[in-house]
Design an enzyme around this catalytic site. Sequence first.
Site, PDB file in Angstrom:
ATOM      1  CD  GLU A   1     -41.182  -4.097  -0.840  1.00 61.72           C
ATOM      2  OE1 GLU A   1     -40.203  -4.859  -0.727  1.00 61.72           O
ATOM      3  OE2 GLU A   1     -41.159  -2.898  -0.496  1.00 61.72           O
TER       4      GLU A   1
ATOM      5  CE  LYS B   1     -37.844  -2.318   1.102  1.00 61.09           C
ATOM      6  NZ  LYS B   1     -39.040  -1.608   0.742  1.00 61.09           N
TER       7      LYS B   1
ATOM      8  CD  GLU C   1     -42.652  -2.775   7.042  1.00 63.32           C
ATOM      9  OE1 GLU C   1     -41.589  -2.207   7.279  1.00 63.32           O
ATOM     10  OE2 GLU C   1     -42.802  -3.561   6.099  1.00 63.32           O
TER      11      GLU C   1
ATOM     12  CG  ASN D   1     -36.840  -5.623   4.018  1.00 63.92           C
ATOM     13  OD1 ASN D   1     -36.164  -6.487   3.462  1.00 63.92           O
ATOM     14  ND2 ASN D   1     -38.048  -5.264   3.583  1.00 63.92           N
TER      15      ASN D   1
ATOM     16  N   GLY E   1     -41.209   3.005   1.341  1.00 67.23           N
ATOM     17  CA  GLY E   1     -40.413   3.445   0.204  1.00 67.23           C
ATOM     18  C   GLY E   1     -40.928   4.710  -0.462  1.00 67.23           C
TER      19      GLY E   1
HETATM   20  C1  PEP Z   1     -39.640  -1.994   4.417  1.00 67.64           C
HETATM   21  O1  PEP Z   1     -39.274  -2.422   3.343  1.00 67.64           O
HETATM   22  O2  PEP Z   1     -39.998  -2.792   5.278  1.00 67.64           O
HETATM   23  C2  PEP Z   1     -39.643  -0.554   4.638  1.00 67.64           C
HETATM   24  C3  PEP Z   1     -40.178  -0.096   5.732  1.00 67.64           C
HETATM   25  O3  PEP Z   1     -39.060   0.238   3.678  1.00 67.64           O
HETATM   26  P1  PEP Z   1     -38.728   1.806   3.785  1.00 67.64           P
HETATM   27  O4  PEP Z   1     -38.105   2.042   5.129  1.00 67.64           O
HETATM   28  O5  PEP Z   1     -37.800   2.082   2.658  1.00 67.64           O
HETATM   29  O6  PEP Z   1     -40.019   2.550   3.653  1.00 67.64           O
END
Ligand code: PEP
Length: 249
Positions: free
Chosen positions: A97, A12, A167, A10, A173
Amino acid sequence: MSRRKIIAGNWKMNKTPSEAVALVNELKPLVANDEVDVVFCVPAISIIPCMEAAKGTNIKIGAENMYFEESGAFTGEIAPNMLTDVGVKYVVIGHSERREYFAETNITVNKKVKKAFEHSITPIVCCGESLEQREQGVTIDFIRQQIKIAFLDVTADQAKTAVIAYEPIWAIGTGKVATTEQAQEVCAAIRVCIGEIYDEATAQAIRIQYGGSVTAASAAELFAQPDIDGGLVGGASLKPDFGKIVNYK
Ligand code: PEP
């Protein structure tokens, strides 16, 4: 049943279109692995150039979002047929997000999931609890509610092809990856929930990813869990490390 792993990046709101093409070119040789599905979910403006750059490779280009209407006065939104027209097969729906900053609710997630299926796009349906919810001991209840609403009026045949990304918000993040036990526990509970909504065959077919600060160091143990069928990866998907995550074995 053995499910094929799916490892998705992802991106983003990162990388300009030309930077995105350069990153696809850099990662191409590193993510070559025909035993797993590899998806790069990229900003909408970079989908077409990334598709071109990924041609002839195992990389599938996905979207990070999609609207639930066909067309019309929805300034700034991307319609499902705009994605299918350029060959998109996967779309991230309901990322935390988007829920936090763009007011997406379980109901909008459900509308998007149904619309994605109508257009034969595989939704990567995100769910996950906050730190407060985990500390209150309501993680599983909260996620069961997210899943049950996300899959309202979705058929078993559709659900079998869906991807769910678990998640935990506190792990996204932050560098705080959930323990393998925490991740497996929730992914198993999601599978039980799908079994209750549909049946055992659907529960066994659906793919459930873990996401939240996955790195090359944590991927192998996480992806070896019986109910974890791969990962949704943010930060590490923008780096050569993503190659190690895809080739986690
Ligand atoms: C995400 O944005 O779905 C995610 C898991 O980010 P990160 O791996 O940076 O924690």
